[in-house]
Enzyme design. Structure first.
Site, short mmCIF file in Angstrom:
data_model
loop_
_atom_site.label_atom_id
_atom_site.label_comp_id
_atom_site.label_asym_id
_atom_site.label_seq_id
_atom_site.Cartn_x
_atom_site.Cartn_y
_atom_site.Cartn_z
N TYR A 26 28.42 41.31 43.81
CA TYR A 26 29.32 40.26 43.35
C TYR A 26 28.83 39.69 42.01
CZ TYR A 26 32.07 36.06 42.82
OH TYR A 26 32.91 35.11 42.30
N SER A 84 74.93 31.22 23.54
CA SER A 84 74.16 30.96 22.33
C SER A 84 74.29 29.48 21.97
CB SER A 84 74.70 31.82 21.19
OG SER A 84 74.39 31.24 19.94
N ASN A 123 31.40 35.24 48.98
CA ASN A 123 31.66 36.57 48.43
C ASN A 123 32.46 37.45 49.40
OD1 ASN A 123 30.19 35.53 46.39
ND2 ASN A 123 28.37 36.80 46.69
N LYS A 151 79.12 34.16 21.93
CA LYS A 151 78.06 35.02 22.46
C LYS A 151 77.97 34.99 23.99
CE LYS A 151 75.48 37.21 20.63
NZ LYS A 151 74.19 36.89 19.97
N GLN A 206 35.95 36.54 39.67
CA GLN A 206 36.91 35.46 39.85
C GLN A 206 38.13 35.65 38.94
OE1 GLN A 206 35.52 31.34 40.64
NE2 GLN A 206 36.41 30.87 38.66
N LYS A 255 42.04 36.97 39.96
CA LYS A 255 43.14 36.30 40.65
C LYS A 255 44.35 35.99 39.77
CE LYS A 255 39.91 34.62 43.83
NZ LYS A 255 38.90 35.28 42.96
N1 ARG Z 1 35.96 31.26 43.42
C1 ARG Z 1 35.00 32.33 43.50
C2 ARG Z 1 35.75 33.67 43.25
O1 ARG Z 1 36.91 33.67 43.23
C3 ARG Z 1 34.36 32.34 44.80
C4 ARG Z 1 33.09 33.14 44.89
C5 ARG Z 1 31.94 32.42 44.33
N2 ARG Z 1 30.76 33.11 44.72
C6 ARG Z 1 29.58 32.85 44.17
N3 ARG Z 1 28.57 33.56 44.56
N4 ARG Z 1 29.46 31.96 43.22
O2 ARG Z 1 35.18 34.72 43.04
#
Ligand code: ARG
Length: 456
Positions: A316, A276, A109, A282, A321, A324
């Site tokens: 957390y 085109s 985390n 075009k 996740q 990202k």
């Molecule tokens: N791949 C996870 C993320 O991006 C990592 C963290 C996972 N942590 C957990 N307590 N399961 O958040």
């Protein structure tokens, strides 16, 4: 076997694995994750949780693992759930027993929060750098056509003549604000979460400021729960990129218009256009359309993350996740657009004759006549009404406005205003669109660029 297998009797169902693995997209974080691990090793050495020799062994192994990624030979094992576990697993394989000490006083985390901050810090700088380059390309198009002018529009109706450089610099100012925002976000995210553990810190004698310093963070977290659950920095990055995307979409739309036969103000270099599959004649401005079109997903990425964050209990949660992919996508897409648009502007020929004759439209002089009347002491409202009537007469009688003015004893003294470029030259108040005001703007623009570049 996963790294947490000790607690469980059966292995994970494949649907849960597919749902929860993140290696498939977070592997791009390897270098930032390894940087975080290097700093963490020093924390462990400092706390005497590993010896200096053990620490050095871990550091050398981290170098080897990084080299595997750099060379594209790192092999993911089936149990590698994410990049963090993959790296730790590989360090354990290569370093022997000491590998099992790497994750001491650390949780994924705080690790993932650290890694993502490091990534975002670099990414925002790169986006800012590219945005500045696009700003340079816009200004250069103006400098290559120093005398070019065109109609300025409101409501997409011709309004007043403006220098091309003035028009382009309007976009540049918006980019410079974007850069300012990106760099602000970068300063705000400059806090190390490493050492927060899973959520509550640790009983082990670590000093999180050691890793914070090594990673070049300006500060160390003050609250471990906030440290592991805060994704404001991702939301902020996504907003800054989305707003930048909105600005890029406006430039894109404008290029679409300018390169149409209807406007014909600009011609893109062949290398920046597409043909085109059916119509041989075009030459399409797809680059501009994609600059416009990519904005949708940039805004979507921001919206998606905000909805993910809404209502999350501390601290957390696995929902995090989901931060990202939108971030990676927005960074990647906006960099593509910034580079392509910069190239497109550098390839652009501005069709000065076409733009000039559009800007020399008689009616754009109406405000100059009204302002000359003001010079002579007529209240503006009255002047506006008088000239408005004159415009109405020209439209009704289908007589050229300049001929009507020249032929009317009450207005003939204003005929000189129709000289091409005369109206543009009269726009001389501070920040105005004419050549006289341009120098002062240039000074401010140069200074702002310098300030922003110095912050990079
Ligand atoms: N791949 C996870 C993320 O991006 C990592 C963290 C996972 N942590 C957990 N307590 N399961 O958040």
């Amino acid at each position: 076997m996963t790294l947490w297998a000790g607690r469980f009797n059966s292995s994970m169902d494949s649907t849960i694995w597919d749902l929860s693995e993140s290696y498939s997209f977070d592997h791009v974080l390897y270098a930032h994750d390894i940087a975080g691990s290097r700093a963490h090793v020093e924390v462990l050495v400092d706390a005497e949780l590993v010896s200096r020799d053990e620490g050095d062994r871990l550091l050398l192994t981290l170098d080897d693992v990084e080299a595997e990624f750099d060379r594209g030979v790192f092999v993911r094992k089936p149990e590698d759930e994410d990049i963090h576990m993959a790296i730790e697993r590989r360090v354990s394989e290569l370093a022997g027993d000491v590998g099992a000490k790497l994750h001491t006083a650390r949780s994924r985390n705080d690790q993932v929060a650290t890694t993502l901050r490091l990534f975002t810090r670099d990414a925002l700088a790169e986006v800012a750098r590219r945005a500045l380059e696009l700003g340079d390309a816009l200004s250069d198009l103006g400098s290559r056509n120093p005398d070019a002018y065109m109609p300025g529009y409101t409501h997409l109706q011709r309004a007043q003549p403006v220098l091309l450089s003035h028009h382009l610099n309007a976009h540049v100012w918006s980019l410079l604000r974007d850069v300012d925002r990106l760099l602000d976000a970068r300063e705000r995210l400059d806090v190390s979460p490493l050492g927060a553990g899973a959520l509550a810190g640790t009983s082990l004698p670590i000093d999180p400021s050691v890793s914070a310093g090594l990673l070049g963070f300006h500060e160390t977290f003050a609250n471990s729960m906030d440290a592991v659950s805060d994704r404001d920095f991702v939301a902020e990055a996504l907003f800054d990129i989305a707003l930048l995307g909105v600005h890029l979409s406006r430039m894109g739309e404008e290029l679409v218009l300018w390169t149409s036969a209807e406007f014909n103000f600009a011609t893109l270099g062949d290398a920046f256009t597409t043909g085109s599959s059916m119509l041989p004649q075009k030459k399409n401005s797809d680059v501009a359309e994609l600059a416009r079109g990519k904005c949708g997903r940039l805004v979507g990425n921001l919206t998606g993350l905000l909805v993910t964050l809404k209502g999350l209990p501390l601290s957390y949660n696995r929902d995090l996740q989901e931060d990202k992919e939108p971030l990676f996508d927005s960074v990647h897409q906006v960099l593509l657009v910034l580079a392509a648009l910069a190239g497109a502007y550098r390839s652009t020929t501005f069709n000065g004759d076409v733009a000039r004759s559009a800007a020399d439209d008689d009616f754009l002089v109406a405000i100059d006549i009204a302002e000359r009347l003001v010079d002579e002491g007529v209240p503006f409202r009255r002047a506006h009404e008088l000239v408005g009537r004159l415009v109405g007469r020209a439209v009704e009688t289908n007589v050229a406005f300049r001929d009507l003015v020249a032929g009317d004893a009450a207005y003939e003294r204003f005929a000189d205003l129709f000289t091409p470029g005369a109206s543009l030259a009269r726009r001389r108040s501070p920040g105005a669109a004419g050549p006289e005001a341009a120098g002062a703007q240039q000074v401010r623009l140069d200074e702002r660029r310098r300030e922003l570049r110095a912050r990079l």
